[in-house]
Design a protein around this motif. Structure first.
Motif, PDB file in Angstrom:
ATOM      1  N   ASP A  60      10.896  -5.558  13.499  1.00 22.85           N
ATOM      2  CA  ASP A  60      11.092  -4.216  12.929  1.00 22.85           C
ATOM      3  C   ASP A  60      11.359  -3.181  14.012  1.00 22.85           C
ATOM      4  O   ASP A  60      11.866  -2.094  13.730  1.00 22.85           O
ATOM      5  CB  ASP A  60       9.860  -3.813  12.118  1.00 22.85           C
ATOM      6  N   LEU A  62       8.793  -2.005  15.791  1.00 18.19           N
ATOM      7  CA  LEU A  62       7.549  -1.246  15.946  1.00 18.19           C
ATOM      8  C   LEU A  62       6.887  -1.550  17.286  1.00 18.19           C
ATOM      9  O   LEU A  62       6.204  -0.712  17.861  1.00 18.19           O
ATOM     10  CB  LEU A  62       6.569  -1.606  14.826  1.00 18.19           C
ATOM     11  N   PRO A  80      12.372   1.072  14.700  1.00 17.31           N
ATOM     12  CA  PRO A  80      12.278   0.961  13.246  1.00 17.31           C
ATOM     13  C   PRO A  80      13.307   1.871  12.578  1.00 17.31           C
ATOM     14  O   PRO A  80      13.748   2.842  13.186  1.00 17.31           O
ATOM     15  CB  PRO A  80      10.864   1.455  12.932  1.00 17.31           C
ATOM     16  N   PHE A  88       3.551  -3.981   4.161  1.00 19.46           N
ATOM     17  CA  PHE A  88       2.363  -4.217   4.968  1.00 19.46           C
ATOM     18  C   PHE A  88       1.314  -5.048   4.232  1.00 19.46           C
ATOM     19  O   PHE A  88       1.305  -5.118   3.007  1.00 19.46           O
ATOM     20  CB  PHE A  88       1.729  -2.888   5.383  1.00 19.46           C
ATOM     21  N   SER A  92      -1.407   0.420   2.806  1.00 22.79           N
ATOM     22  CA  SER A  92      -1.242   1.609   3.648  1.00 22.79           C
ATOM     23  C   SER A  92      -0.429   2.707   2.968  1.00 22.79           C
ATOM     24  O   SER A  92       0.479   3.280   3.547  1.00 22.79           O
ATOM     25  CB  SER A  92      -0.637   1.255   5.012  1.00 22.79           C
ATOM     26  N   LEU A  94      -0.134   6.490   1.390  1.00 18.77           N
ATOM     27  CA  LEU A  94      -0.761   7.770   1.714  1.00 18.77           C
ATOM     28  C   LEU A  94      -1.663   8.170   0.541  1.00 18.77           C
ATOM     29  O   LEU A  94      -1.177   8.372  -0.571  1.00 18.77           O
ATOM     30  CB  LEU A  94       0.303   8.836   1.980  1.00 18.77           C
ATOM     31  N   LEU A 105       8.876   7.936   0.066  1.00 18.35           N
ATOM     32  CA  LEU A 105       8.598   8.318   1.462  1.00 18.35           C
ATOM     33  C   LEU A 105       9.779   8.041   2.399  1.00 18.35           C
ATOM     34  O   LEU A 105      10.213   8.923   3.148  1.00 18.35           O
ATOM     35  CB  LEU A 105       7.358   7.578   1.962  1.00 18.35           C
ATOM     36  N   LEU A 109      11.899  10.780   4.563  1.00 16.44           N
ATOM     37  CA  LEU A 109      11.992  10.805   6.024  1.00 16.44           C
ATOM     38  C   LEU A 109      13.452  10.882   6.478  1.00 16.44           C
ATOM     39  O   LEU A 109      13.750  11.424   7.533  1.00 16.44           O
ATOM     40  CB  LEU A 109      11.321   9.570   6.625  1.00 16.44           C
TER      41      LEU A 109
ATOM     42  N   LEU B 156      -1.718   4.131   8.402  1.00 18.27           N
ATOM     43  CA  LEU B 156      -0.845   5.083   7.708  1.00 18.27           C
ATOM     44  C   LEU B 156       0.250   5.569   8.651  1.00 18.27           C
ATOM     45  O   LEU B 156       1.415   5.719   8.273  1.00 18.27           O
ATOM     46  CB  LEU B 156      -1.651   6.276   7.196  1.00 18.27           C
ATOM     47  N   GLU B 158       1.404   3.924  11.205  1.00 13.91           N
ATOM     48  CA  GLU B 158       2.336   2.828  11.428  1.00 13.91           C
ATOM     49  C   GLU B 158       3.321   2.704  10.264  1.00 13.91           C
ATOM     50  O   GLU B 158       4.514   2.451  10.468  1.00 13.91           O
ATOM     51  CB  GLU B 158       1.575   1.509  11.608  1.00 13.91           C
ATOM     52  N   ALA B 159       2.811   2.895   9.045  1.00 10.75           N
ATOM     53  CA  ALA B 159       3.692   2.788   7.880  1.00 10.75           C
ATOM     54  C   ALA B 159       4.812   3.818   7.955  1.00 10.75           C
ATOM     55  O   ALA B 159       5.977   3.506   7.701  1.00 10.75           O
ATOM     56  CB  ALA B 159       2.885   2.963   6.593  1.00 10.75           C
ATOM     57  N   VAL B 160       4.462   5.055   8.318  1.00 10.74           N
ATOM     58  CA  VAL B 160       5.485   6.095   8.396  1.00 10.74           C
ATOM     59  C   VAL B 160       6.457   5.808   9.550  1.00 10.74           C
ATOM     60  O   VAL B 160       7.661   6.015   9.443  1.00 10.74           O
ATOM     61  CB  VAL B 160       4.840   7.491   8.537  1.00 10.74           C
ATOM     62  N   ARG B 161       5.904   5.272  10.637  1.00 11.45           N
ATOM     63  CA  ARG B 161       6.757   4.910  11.763  1.00 11.45           C
ATOM     64  C   ARG B 161       7.739   3.795  11.376  1.00 11.45           C
ATOM     65  O   ARG B 161       8.907   3.826  11.759  1.00 11.45           O
ATOM     66  CB  ARG B 161       5.877   4.420  12.926  1.00 11.45           C
ATOM     67  N   ALA B 162       7.255   2.844  10.581  1.00 12.10           N
ATOM     68  CA  ALA B 162       8.107   1.710  10.183  1.00 12.10           C
ATOM     69  C   ALA B 162       9.312   2.177   9.368  1.00 12.10           C
ATOM     70  O   ALA B 162      10.352   1.529   9.367  1.00 12.10           O
ATOM     71  CB  ALA B 162       7.295   0.701   9.389  1.00 12.10           C
TER      72      ALA B 162
END
Lengths: 271, 284
Positions: A60, A62, A80, A88, A92, A94, A105, A109, B156, B158-162
């Motif tokens: 990914d 990351l 990423p 995940f 995870s 929000l 989300l 972004l 959380l 990490e999820a947004v970063r992914a």
């Protein structure tokens, strides 16, 4: 050389972590190479602690890798982005956002218009079977439903490849089986390329076209097992002879690796 | 709906009201039959009478206004500065290391005892009181903002970063909302400290305010008037607390059930030394 049609190509990937205790470093991957065809479903299995999850994070972008190359549609993966969808292990989500706002989300972004995102989200909410739960908060959902949100959140960005990190590991056995069957249905509808990490051999075989078996650390590919069971598959194939033979085969490789790594640890312990 | 149903629907409120009414009655009884000395204790009825008298003479408005101004200005500046410095400390390790000894010293020092010095330096008026209120209010907000931001669940982030989130997006979409429950706890803890700061600094020297009213009345043995001041402070503190609780409910949907896995709003004063010690994440 890989065929140009490959969706994802991993070439000679190496990764080591700096060791916390001693000066040296710990080799995690030692020259991993394989390629994935478009719309293929690939599972990664291996002995516990071999670095499957780390591997997925490297794919990914990351986590950076030391050496080797990852090509998605011929382009090098460096970070990423929306060309990859990550699902995940724990959802995870929000916790202060509703199901709807969690799903959009990725689009948010990227700066996609909110009304447009919500319209698009409806399709994926229906696909993962969450209609009617748009305004619920994550803590109001069961583990299985949270993972549906997790999946929809990854699918909505329309990724080139879906990276799934043991998404059903924390679910109870029944829910897990249902989710496996539904995942296959969704995969059939979306035709996404999937890389699926799991520690459950039967899950890997049931879902995949090919199962990549990693060795113990430092991980190399021990074998790539082709699953010839015809599709569409229903949960009953898990009891067929062909299925059980494959599971036995994969299990024996992993067992072999576990024993080897235990022997090595004992040696290191003596030293 | 039957009476029993009505009771069940408002059970908690009903019990609270009964408790307050019984408490007032007990106070009145003790005053009339046990103590019966207006220098030591005055019952609610005499406090009420004194309240009305002070109100009609316009005295009360002046004192309430003075204390309210000191409190609200010092508190607001304290909240803004505490939040800002807390954010900067959470974002920059260097700033954290430089500031944390000072923050710890000021937080634990009995600043209120410095009130006479502040009054000498800044005068009898508003500014010296504001300064004390500010110092009392700033640290709970600062500590809780810092702790809230640095204990947001890494998964959380990490999820947004992914999904390609930038640093800025991670800050505004995860770290900040994730820290909000603790920031709100800081705001609530600061209210009590700020009110005490305002009143006690008035004791040491002032021309108006509820603290001034209480000292002046006690010294002249007008106990009822002193009680008016105390009751008004209690009511004011309670009201501010309720306003903040309401704001919290509006800002944080679903907090009545604690967010799973990230810093909950249960960190209290004694647990706030996280800046100097390694912080243990607490969740209920």
């Amino acid at each position: 050389m890989e065929t140009p049609a490959s969706k994802l190509v991993v070439q000679n990937l190496r990764k080591s972590f700096r060791s916390q205790r001693s000066e040296g470093s710990m080799q995690v991957f030692e020259g991993v190479s394989f390629s994935v065809q478009p719309s293929e479903f690939i599972s990664l299995v291996g002995p516990s602690g071999c670095g499957k999850t780390t591997f997925l994070r490297i794919l990914d972008g990351l986590i950076p890798h030391d050496d080797g190359e990852i090509l998605l549609d011929g382009k090098t993966v460096i970070q990423p982005g929306p060309d990859k969808g990550f699902v995940f292990q724990d959802s995870s989500l929000l916790p202060w956002r509703t199901v709807m706002d969690n799903i959009i989300l990725g689009l948010e972004l990227q700066g996609v218009d909110k009304r447009e995102s919500k319209k698009k989200a409806e399709r994926y909410i229906a696909l993962v079977g969450l209609a009617g739960f748009e305004q619920h908060y994550p803590h109001e959902l069961s583990g299985g439903m949270q993972q549906r949100v997790n999946l929809a959140r990854a699918l909505i960005v329309d990724p080139q490849v879906l990276l799934m990190d043991e998404p059903f590991a924390s679910l109870d056995a029944q829910t897990r089986e249902i989710m496996q069957a539904e995942l296959l249905k969704m995969w059939n509808q979306t035709k996404k390329t999937v890389i699926f990490v799991t520690h459950q051999i039967d899950e890997a075989i049931f879902l995949s076209d090919r199962v990549v078996v990693f060795s113990a650390r430092p991980a190399k590919i021990r074998e790539i097992v082709k699953v010839g069971i015809p599709r569409p598959r229903s949960l009953t194939v898990k009891r067929s002879k062909e299925f059980l033979d494959l599971a036995d085969h994969v299990w024996s490789i992993i067992q072999d690796e576990v024993l080897k790594s235990m022997g090595r640890e004992r040696e290191e312990g003596v030293r | 709906m039957s009476a029993a149903n009505v009771y069940r629907a408002h059970e908690k409120k009903f019990d609270a009201v009964v408790s307050v009414v019984l408490g007032l009655a007990l106070w009145e009884l003790i005053d009339s039959f046990l103590v019966n000395n207006p220098l030591v204790l005055v019952g609610p009825s005499r406090v009420a009478a004194s309240f009305l008298s002070l109100l009609s003479r316009g005295v009360l408005a002046r004192h309430v206004y003075a204390t309210f101004t000191e409190f609200i200005l010092g508190y607001l500046v304290g909240v803004v500065v505490g939040f800002g410095v807390g954010v900067v400390m959470a974002l920059s390790r260097h700033t954290k290391e430089v500031l944390s000894p000072w923050v710890t010293i000021w937080y634990n020092a009995p600043v209120i005892l410095l009130a006479p010095l502040f009054i000498t330096a800044l005068g009898l008026g508003l500014v010296s009181k504001m300064a004390i209120v500010f110092i009392a209010a700033v640290f709970p907000v600062l500590f809780n903002t810092y702790t809230g931001m640095s204990t947001v669940d890494g998964r959380l982030i990490e999820a947004v970063r992914a999904f390609g989130g930038t640093r800025r997006q991670i800050f505004f979409k995860v770290t900040l909302p994730g820290a909000l429950p603790l920031v709100m706890t800081g705001l609530r803890l600061s209210v009590g400290r700020a009110l005490v700061g305002a009143i006690v600094s008035e004791f040491f020297g002032s021309r108006a305010g509820l603290g001034y009213l209480i000292t002046a009345a006690s010294e002249a043995f007008r106990t009822a008037e002193a009680f008016v001041g105390v009751v008004l402070l209690a009511v004011g503190g309670y009201a501010t607390f309720e306003v903040l609780k309401y704001a919290e409910r509006r800002l944080l949907p679903g907090t009545s059930i604690e967010y799973k896995g990230f810093a909950s709003a249960s960190i209290r004063r004694e647990e706030m030394s996280c800046v100097t010690k390694p912080c243990v994440k607490r969740s209920r």
